[in-house]
Every structure is written in C-alpha cells, then in structure tokens.
Design a protein around this motif. Structure first.
Motif, PDB file in Angstrom:
ATOM      1  N   TYR A 194       0.331  -1.240  -7.354  1.00  0.00           N
ATOM      2  CA  TYR A 194       0.012  -1.875  -6.077  1.00  0.00           C
ATOM      3  C   TYR A 194      -1.498  -1.841  -5.890  1.00  0.00           C
ATOM      4  O   TYR A 194      -2.166  -0.913  -6.348  1.00  0.00           O
ATOM      5  CB  TYR A 194       0.646  -1.109  -4.920  1.00  0.00           C
ATOM      6  CG  TYR A 194       2.131  -0.986  -4.976  1.00  0.00           C
ATOM      7  CD1 TYR A 194       2.940  -2.125  -5.000  1.00  0.00           C
ATOM      8  CD2 TYR A 194       2.741   0.263  -4.969  1.00  0.00           C
ATOM      9  CE1 TYR A 194       4.326  -2.001  -5.021  1.00  0.00           C
ATOM     10  CE2 TYR A 194       4.113   0.392  -4.994  1.00  0.00           C
ATOM     11  CZ  TYR A 194       4.902  -0.749  -5.022  1.00  0.00           C
ATOM     12  OH  TYR A 194       6.256  -0.633  -5.047  1.00  0.00           O
ATOM     13  N   CYS A 198       4.885   5.235  -4.598  1.00  0.00           N
ATOM     14  CA  CYS A 198       3.599   5.650  -5.139  1.00  0.00           C
ATOM     15  C   CYS A 198       2.418   5.000  -4.437  1.00  0.00           C
ATOM     16  O   CYS A 198       1.270   5.289  -4.782  1.00  0.00           O
ATOM     17  CB  CYS A 198       3.544   5.424  -6.640  1.00  0.00           C
ATOM     18  SG  CYS A 198       3.649   3.706  -7.082  1.00  0.00           S
ATOM     19  N   MET A 228      -0.575   4.435 -10.270  1.00  0.00           N
ATOM     20  CA  MET A 228      -0.018   3.762 -11.447  1.00  0.00           C
ATOM     21  C   MET A 228      -0.620   2.388 -11.664  1.00  0.00           C
ATOM     22  O   MET A 228      -0.317   1.729 -12.658  1.00  0.00           O
ATOM     23  CB  MET A 228       1.494   3.583 -11.271  1.00  0.00           C
ATOM     24  CG  MET A 228       2.272   4.867 -11.315  1.00  0.00           C
ATOM     25  SD  MET A 228       3.936   4.551 -10.713  1.00  0.00           S
ATOM     26  CE  MET A 228       4.432   3.257 -11.829  1.00  0.00           C
TER      27      MET A 228
HETATM   28 CU   LIG Z   1       2.272   2.670  -8.118  1.00  0.00          CU
END
Ligand SMILES: [Cu+2]
Length: 131
Positions: free
Chosen positions: A124, A82, A121
């Motif tokens: 990171y 992601c 999300m």
């Molecule tokens: Cu992520």
C-alpha cells in the motif's frame, strides 16, 4: 389495521434503501484517487495533512503547500492489516502504529516535491504532493 402496518413497513423500506444508495454514492465520490480536498489544513501557521490507514491509505494522493511547516497525521482505526506498518523513506521514518490512534509526524518544512508513504511490505502507498 394490517394494511396500515404494511404501508408503514413499505415506506420504511423505501426510505431505508434510499439512504443506503445515497450513502454509497457519497462513498464512491470520496474514494477517487484524484487530488485531495479536505484532508489538508493550515492552523496557526502549521499545515496538517491527514491520512487514514486501514486496508491501505486514504486519500492516496494529497496536495499540500510547499515551504510551510507541516505535520502528517496518520490515523488508524481498528487497523489490523499491514498499513499500520508505516515507512516514509525520505525522512527515515519507520514505525508500527497503534491499531487505533493518531500518529503525528513532523515533516519539517517540505520543499516542492512528492512525499511517499508505504506499508512495510510495499503493498500500500500514498503520496503527498507539495506544490
Ligand atoms: Cu503491506
């Protein structure tokens, strides 16, 4: 004859192991979270900050100059995680990057401060400090 071959094999192994270790120590020093060097450059009056996206963002913290027209280059290379879903809230940027490629994002002329990039999300992140 056999002895010669075994000496050659032993030497090749020693050299091979040496290469693996020297490669590892180089990698370790590259992946520190400290201020970056080498991923920021100014060409023809434009500052380019390069971030690699794959399993997170590297370097995590970059240091760049404020008040210089700046482009952020986000490189993906077989990025199936992601970190390819990039969000930069302060400039209203959100995009799924190609799995392999280079995304060039115009940041305008940033003032002093920190630009924060995230995966969608929020798992990171990376920061570019403009000084
Ligand atoms: Cu992520």
């Amino acid at each position: 004859m056999n002895k010669t071959i075994s000496i050659i094999i032993t030497m090749a192994l020693v050299i091979g192991i040496g290469l693996v270790f020297s490669g590892q120590s180089r990698k370790d020093s590259d992946s520190t979270d400290g201020p970056s060097a080498g991923n920021v450059e100014i060409r023809e009056g434009v500052q380019y900050v390069t971030i690699n996206a794959r399993g997170g963002y590297l370097p995590k913290v970059s240091t760049a100059q404020a008040n210089v027209p700046t482009r952020l280059i986000v490189k993906t290379n077989g990025t199936y995680d992601c970190s390819a879903a990039l969000v930069i809230r302060s400039i209203g940027y959100q995009k799924i990057l190609p799995q392999t490629g280079e995304e060039i994002i115009d940041l305008g002329t940033p003032q002093a401060g920190t630009l924060q990039g995230l995966c969608r999300m929020g798992m990171y992140n990376f920061a570019v400090n403009f000084n």
